[in-house]
Design an enzyme around this catalytic site. Sequence first.
Site, short mmCIF file in Angstrom:
data_model
loop_
_atom_site.label_atom_id
_atom_site.label_comp_id
_atom_site.label_asym_id
_atom_site.label_seq_id
_atom_site.Cartn_x
_atom_site.Cartn_y
_atom_site.Cartn_z
N SER A 1 -2.36 5.14 16.30
CA SER A 1 -1.94 4.42 17.50
C SER A 1 -1.89 5.43 18.63
O SER A 1 -1.59 6.61 18.41
CB SER A 1 -0.55 3.79 17.32
OG SER A 1 -0.02 3.43 18.58
N ILE B 1 -2.59 -4.13 21.51
CA ILE B 1 -3.56 -5.15 21.10
C ILE B 1 -2.77 -6.41 20.74
O ILE B 1 -1.76 -6.33 20.02
CB ILE B 1 -4.36 -4.68 19.85
CG1 ILE B 1 -4.97 -3.28 20.07
CG2 ILE B 1 -5.44 -5.70 19.50
CD1 ILE B 1 -5.98 -3.13 21.18
N VAL C 1 0.81 -1.23 0.00
CA VAL C 1 0.00 0.00 0.00
C VAL C 1 0.84 1.28 0.00
O VAL C 1 0.32 2.35 -0.28
CB VAL C 1 -0.96 0.10 1.21
CG1 VAL C 1 -2.17 -0.76 1.04
CG2 VAL C 1 -0.25 -0.19 2.51
N LYS D 1 2.39 7.80 13.18
CA LYS D 1 1.02 7.74 13.71
C LYS D 1 0.51 9.13 14.11
O LYS D 1 -0.68 9.43 13.96
CB LYS D 1 0.95 6.75 14.87
CG LYS D 1 1.22 5.30 14.46
CD LYS D 1 0.26 4.80 13.40
CE LYS D 1 0.32 3.28 13.20
NZ LYS D 1 -0.61 2.83 12.15
N TYR E 1 7.75 5.25 14.35
CA TYR E 1 6.35 4.77 14.41
C TYR E 1 5.45 5.86 15.02
O TYR E 1 4.38 6.16 14.48
CB TYR E 1 6.31 3.49 15.24
CG TYR E 1 4.96 2.84 15.37
CD1 TYR E 1 4.41 2.07 14.34
CD2 TYR E 1 4.20 2.97 16.54
CE1 TYR E 1 3.17 1.45 14.47
CE2 TYR E 1 2.96 2.36 16.69
CZ TYR E 1 2.45 1.60 15.65
OH TYR E 1 1.23 0.98 15.78
N ALA E 2 5.91 6.45 16.13
CA ALA E 2 5.11 7.49 16.78
C ALA E 2 4.95 8.70 15.86
O ALA E 2 3.87 9.31 15.81
CB ALA E 2 5.76 7.90 18.10
N ASN F 1 -5.59 0.60 7.36
CA ASN F 1 -5.16 -0.14 8.55
C ASN F 1 -3.76 -0.73 8.43
O ASN F 1 -3.11 -0.96 9.45
CB ASN F 1 -6.19 -1.27 8.80
CG ASN F 1 -5.68 -2.32 9.75
OD1 ASN F 1 -5.69 -2.13 10.96
ND2 ASN F 1 -5.18 -3.44 9.21
#
Length: 260
Positions: free
Chosen positions: A153, A199, A75, A170, A166-167, A101
């Site tokens: 997130s 999760i 994607v 997001k 990652y932070a 997602n």
Amino acid sequence: MGISDHTLALLDGRRAVITGAGSGIGKAIALAYALAYAQAGARLLLADLDAARADSVARRCRALGAQAETVAGDVGDEATAHRIIERCVQAFGGIDILVNNAGMLTQSRCADMPACMWDEMLRVDLRSVFLCARRAVPHMQAQRWGRIINIASQLGIKGSEELSHYAAAKAGVIGFTKSLALEVASDNVLVNAIAPGPIATPLIDGISAQWKRAKEASLPLKRFGQAEEVAPTAVLLASDPGGNLYVGQTLGPNCGDVMP
Ligand SMILES: NC(=O)c1ccc[n+]([C@@H]2O[C@H](COP(=O)([O-])OP(=O)(O)OC[C@H]3O[C@@H](n4cnc5c(N)ncnc54)[C@H](O)[C@@H]3O)[C@@H](O)[C@H]2O)c1
């Protein structure tokens, strides 16, 4: 509108694209949509890097009464992102719901992080959200109905050691969500984010058991969430009229870890 009208509206047949639908939260959302729209028959386009996993989820959705097609590919690649949206339009005559997602996780302290690790994270977790949304929006505006649900997130809100890339991605998803929401809300295209807490999915398999135990103990709920406990938030945001008043919001199924 009476309660029966509400119920019928929720079950109205919708055409949804879900990226990263082969595993974890995306898979749970695909199955929840198949169930939520069962009466009218959901039409689902499931995209994932892993073709076999997407096909297996599609089979389960069909068993629940949905129509389900798959597209395999990355994607973060512009041509692939466009192919995913256009495949939904071609197969089902349009697109009503886009769930961005797909995501990945790598880990490094910032000082040790190679630029390629940073770039790849932003490509997969942020650029893909822009690419898929940009392609889907004109279809949704033309029909004056659309829902875009971006999976962010809680780390995009609170930050995390060893996950600066990652932070940042997001946090970017949350800022993108608000900005796009402002551009398209008047066309009845509603853009929102979900920022889950920890999760239990394959995404976090690589994290040490010791870290997970300490993290669980620190959570108000004292446990991690399950993907099936995140999916209903995506059903709510996609539903009409239930999701009609959410614009640019970030909903937090996060076990109490972040209370904005
Ligand atoms: N698990 C958590 O604790 C947690 C917490 C907050 C947010 N999230 C977010 O939820 C989303 C789903 O994560 P998950 O926990 O279900 O992970 P997962 O690893 O179980 O599933 C992710 C899916 O995305 C696919 N994918 C990865 N890169 C891709 C790419 N470039 N193109 C197409 N597909 C790709 C994978 O093949 C996989 O099927 C991610 O955006 C993740 O950042 C997860």
